[in-house]
Scaffold this motif. Structure first.
Motif, PDB file in Angstrom:
ATOM      1  N   LEU A  34      37.750  28.989  46.711  1.00 34.19           N
ATOM      2  CA  LEU A  34      38.637  30.073  46.261  1.00 34.19           C
ATOM      3  C   LEU A  34      38.127  31.384  46.842  1.00 34.19           C
ATOM      4  CD1 LEU A  34      40.967  30.849  44.188  1.00 34.19           C
ATOM      5  CD2 LEU A  34      39.108  31.355  42.629  1.00 34.19           C
ATOM      6  N   PRO A  35      38.915  32.018  47.686  1.00 39.37           N
ATOM      7  CA  PRO A  35      38.461  33.285  48.261  1.00 39.37           C
ATOM      8  C   PRO A  35      38.461  34.395  47.210  1.00 39.37           C
ATOM      9  CG  PRO A  35      40.710  32.790  48.939  1.00 39.37           C
ATOM     10  CD  PRO A  35      40.221  31.605  48.158  1.00 39.37           C
ATOM     11  N   MET A  36      37.746  35.455  47.510  1.00 38.43           N
ATOM     12  CA  MET A  36      37.704  36.605  46.617  1.00 38.43           C
ATOM     13  C   MET A  36      39.097  37.225  46.583  1.00 38.43           C
ATOM     14  SD  MET A  36      35.334  39.095  45.183  1.00 38.43           S
ATOM     15  CE  MET A  36      33.930  38.575  46.055  1.00 38.43           C
TER      16      MET A  36
ATOM     17  N   ALA B  96      28.021  41.152  40.074  1.00 40.09           N
ATOM     18  CA  ALA B  96      28.106  39.687  39.977  1.00 40.09           C
ATOM     19  C   ALA B  96      29.513  39.181  40.315  1.00 40.09           C
ATOM     20  CB  ALA B  96      27.674  39.222  38.590  1.00 40.09           C
ATOM     21  N   LEU B  97      30.544  39.983  40.006  1.00 33.45           N
ATOM     22  CA  LEU B  97      31.907  39.582  40.376  1.00 33.45           C
ATOM     23  C   LEU B  97      32.077  39.520  41.895  1.00 33.45           C
ATOM     24  CD1 LEU B  97      34.137  41.530  37.832  1.00 33.45           C
ATOM     25  CD2 LEU B  97      33.997  39.034  38.082  1.00 33.45           C
ATOM     26  N   LEU B  98      31.237  40.225  42.615  1.00 32.80           N
ATOM     27  CA  LEU B  98      31.305  40.232  44.083  1.00 32.80           C
ATOM     28  C   LEU B  98      30.438  39.158  44.727  1.00 32.80           C
ATOM     29  CD1 LEU B  98      31.175  44.104  44.591  1.00 32.80           C
ATOM     30  CD2 LEU B  98      33.200  42.617  44.640  1.00 32.80           C
ATOM     31  N   ALA B  99      29.705  38.404  43.912  1.00 35.84           N
ATOM     32  CA  ALA B  99      28.817  37.362  44.442  1.00 35.84           C
ATOM     33  C   ALA B  99      29.628  36.246  45.096  1.00 35.84           C
ATOM     34  CB  ALA B  99      27.964  36.774  43.307  1.00 35.84           C
ATOM     35  N   PRO B 100      29.088  35.654  46.151  1.00 36.61           N
ATOM     36  CA  PRO B 100      29.772  34.507  46.767  1.00 36.61           C
ATOM     37  C   PRO B 100      29.873  33.353  45.767  1.00 36.61           C
ATOM     38  CG  PRO B 100      27.900  35.242  48.107  1.00 36.61           C
ATOM     39  CD  PRO B 100      27.846  36.000  46.828  1.00 36.61           C
ATOM     40  N   LEU B 101      30.928  32.582  45.883  1.00 34.95           N
ATOM     41  CA  LEU B 101      31.101  31.441  44.965  1.00 34.95           C
ATOM     42  C   LEU B 101      29.972  30.436  45.081  1.00 34.95           C
ATOM     43  CD1 LEU B 101      34.929  30.768  45.088  1.00 34.95           C
ATOM     44  CD2 LEU B 101      33.574  31.496  43.120  1.00 34.95           C
ATOM     45  N   SER B 102      29.310  30.407  46.227  1.00 31.36           N
ATOM     46  CA  SER B 102      28.209  29.460  46.411  1.00 31.36           C
ATOM     47  C   SER B 102      26.969  29.843  45.595  1.00 31.36           C
ATOM     48  CB  SER B 102      27.850  29.365  47.894  1.00 31.36           C
ATOM     49  OG  SER B 102      27.459  30.647  48.379  1.00 31.36           O
ATOM     50  N   MET B 103      26.896  31.090  45.131  1.00 35.18           N
ATOM     51  CA  MET B 103      25.751  31.503  44.290  1.00 35.18           C
ATOM     52  C   MET B 103      25.992  30.994  42.874  1.00 35.18           C
ATOM     53  SD  MET B 103      24.747  35.346  45.518  1.00 35.18           S
ATOM     54  CE  MET B 103      23.338  35.375  44.421  1.00 35.18           C
TER      55      MET B 103
ATOM     56  N   ILE C 215      27.053  26.528  37.547  1.00 37.76           N
ATOM     57  CA  ILE C 215      28.118  27.485  37.260  1.00 37.76           C
ATOM     58  C   ILE C 215      28.045  28.663  38.222  1.00 37.76           C
ATOM     59  CG2 ILE C 215      29.160  28.973  35.507  1.00 37.76           C
ATOM     60  CD1 ILE C 215      27.851  27.157  33.401  1.00 37.76           C
ATOM     61  N   SER C 216      29.167  28.997  38.816  1.00 37.85           N
ATOM     62  CA  SER C 216      29.263  30.123  39.736  1.00 37.85           C
ATOM     63  C   SER C 216      28.894  31.427  39.018  1.00 37.85           C
ATOM     64  CB  SER C 216      30.703  30.208  40.253  1.00 37.85           C
ATOM     65  OG  SER C 216      31.022  31.488  40.691  1.00 37.85           O
ATOM     66  N   ILE C 217      28.110  32.259  39.676  1.00 40.77           N
ATOM     67  CA  ILE C 217      27.761  33.574  39.121  1.00 40.77           C
ATOM     68  C   ILE C 217      29.027  34.394  38.921  1.00 40.77           C
ATOM     69  CG2 ILE C 217      26.642  35.780  39.702  1.00 40.77           C
ATOM     70  CD1 ILE C 217      24.308  34.138  40.805  1.00 40.77           C
ATOM     71  N   ARG C 218      29.986  34.240  39.828  1.00 34.50           N
ATOM     72  CA  ARG C 218      31.241  34.990  39.694  1.00 34.50           C
ATOM     73  C   ARG C 218      31.989  34.585  38.421  1.00 34.50           C
ATOM     74  NH1 ARG C 218      35.382  34.759  44.533  1.00 34.50           N
ATOM     75  NH2 ARG C 218      33.461  34.990  45.691  1.00 34.50           N
ATOM     76  N   LEU C 219      31.994  33.289  38.112  1.00 35.22           N
ATOM     77  CA  LEU C 219      32.643  32.831  36.876  1.00 35.22           C
ATOM     78  C   LEU C 219      31.898  33.375  35.649  1.00 35.22           C
ATOM     79  CD1 LEU C 219      34.748  31.182  35.342  1.00 35.22           C
ATOM     80  CD2 LEU C 219      33.267  29.168  35.642  1.00 35.22           C
TER      81      LEU C 219
ATOM     82  N   LYS D 283      40.474  31.940  34.629  1.00 34.13           N
ATOM     83  CA  LYS D 283      41.367  30.805  34.847  1.00 34.13           C
ATOM     84  C   LYS D 283      41.470  30.449  36.326  1.00 34.13           C
ATOM     85  CE  LYS D 283      45.101  32.016  32.857  1.00 34.13           C
ATOM     86  NZ  LYS D 283      46.444  32.089  32.268  1.00 34.13           N
ATOM     87  N   ALA D 284      41.554  31.459  37.192  1.00 38.54           N
ATOM     88  CA  ALA D 284      41.661  31.206  38.635  1.00 38.54           C
ATOM     89  C   ALA D 284      40.377  30.560  39.165  1.00 38.54           C
ATOM     90  CB  ALA D 284      41.942  32.512  39.372  1.00 38.54           C
ATOM     91  N   LEU D 285      39.237  31.026  38.682  1.00 39.94           N
ATOM     92  CA  LEU D 285      37.964  30.461  39.156  1.00 39.94           C
ATOM     93  C   LEU D 285      37.730  29.051  38.646  1.00 39.94           C
ATOM     94  CD1 LEU D 285      35.701  33.622  38.780  1.00 39.94           C
ATOM     95  CD2 LEU D 285      36.325  32.481  40.928  1.00 39.94           C
ATOM     96  N   LYS D 286      38.270  28.722  37.514  1.00 46.66           N
ATOM     97  CA  LYS D 286      38.080  27.378  36.957  1.00 46.66           C
ATOM     98  C   LYS D 286      39.004  26.347  37.604  1.00 46.66           C
ATOM     99  CE  LYS D 286      36.853  26.856  32.659  1.00 46.66           C
ATOM    100  NZ  LYS D 286      36.873  26.828  31.201  1.00 46.66           N
ATOM    101  N   ARG D 287      40.033  26.802  38.325  1.00 46.83           N
ATOM    102  CA  ARG D 287      40.941  25.876  39.015  1.00 46.83           C
ATOM    103  C   ARG D 287      40.287  25.222  40.199  1.00 46.83           C
ATOM    104  NH1 ARG D 287      45.990  29.463  39.533  1.00 46.83           N
ATOM    105  NH2 ARG D 287      45.297  30.531  37.725  1.00 46.83           N
TER     106      ARG D 287
END
Length: 131
Positions: free
Chosen positions: A1-3, A57-64, A69-73, A127-131
């Motif tokens: 999921l892109p930013m 943290a919202l700007l962290a890559p999803l791979s972090m 659990i993703s830091i962004r989530l 919700k978008a990040l959990k999809r």
């Protein structure tokens, strides 16, 4: 999921608001509810640090991740909880500003329903990040 633009925009708002807690803390001290222990400046600074940390943290890559659990989530959940936690300050502001000349009461009371927009914004990112 892109930013998404929504995630970047929320991060920017949190970063700007967090920095404002350190640039102009006095105005924010005034809306800290009296029931909180310690002085208002402590809570102004703590909420500023939280906003900056969540914004970054919202700007962290999803791979972090922390564990799986993703830091962004985690940051999106933290944003939701922060917006809920600071709602009493917005209520206090509306009450304190009710007798000020216009447009101050209007601004203060308009912030109350707008906070629900922030709740939804954070929830939609979750919700978008959990999809």
């Amino acid at each position: 999921l892109p930013m998404t633009l929504a995630t970047r925009a929320l991060a920017a708002i949190l970063l700007i608001a967090g920095i404002a807690h350190f640039i102009a803390p006095k105005s924010l001290d005034a809306i800290v509810p009296a029931f909180l222990p310690g002085g208002p400046r402590l809570w102004t600074y703590l909420s500023g640090v939280a906003e900056i940390a969540i914004g970054l943290a919202l700007l962290a890559p999803l791979s972090m991740k922390i564990g799986t659990i993703s830091i962004r989530l985690l940051a999106a959940y933290a944003a939701l909880f922060l917006f809920i936690a600071v709602y009493p300050a917005n209520i206090k502001m509306a009450i304190d500003w009710r007798d000020r000349p216009m447009p101050y009461p209007l601004i203060a009371f308009a912030r109350l329903p707008l906070q629900f927009g922030l709740f939804y914004w954070a929830w939609s990112i979750i919700k978008a990040l959990k999809r």
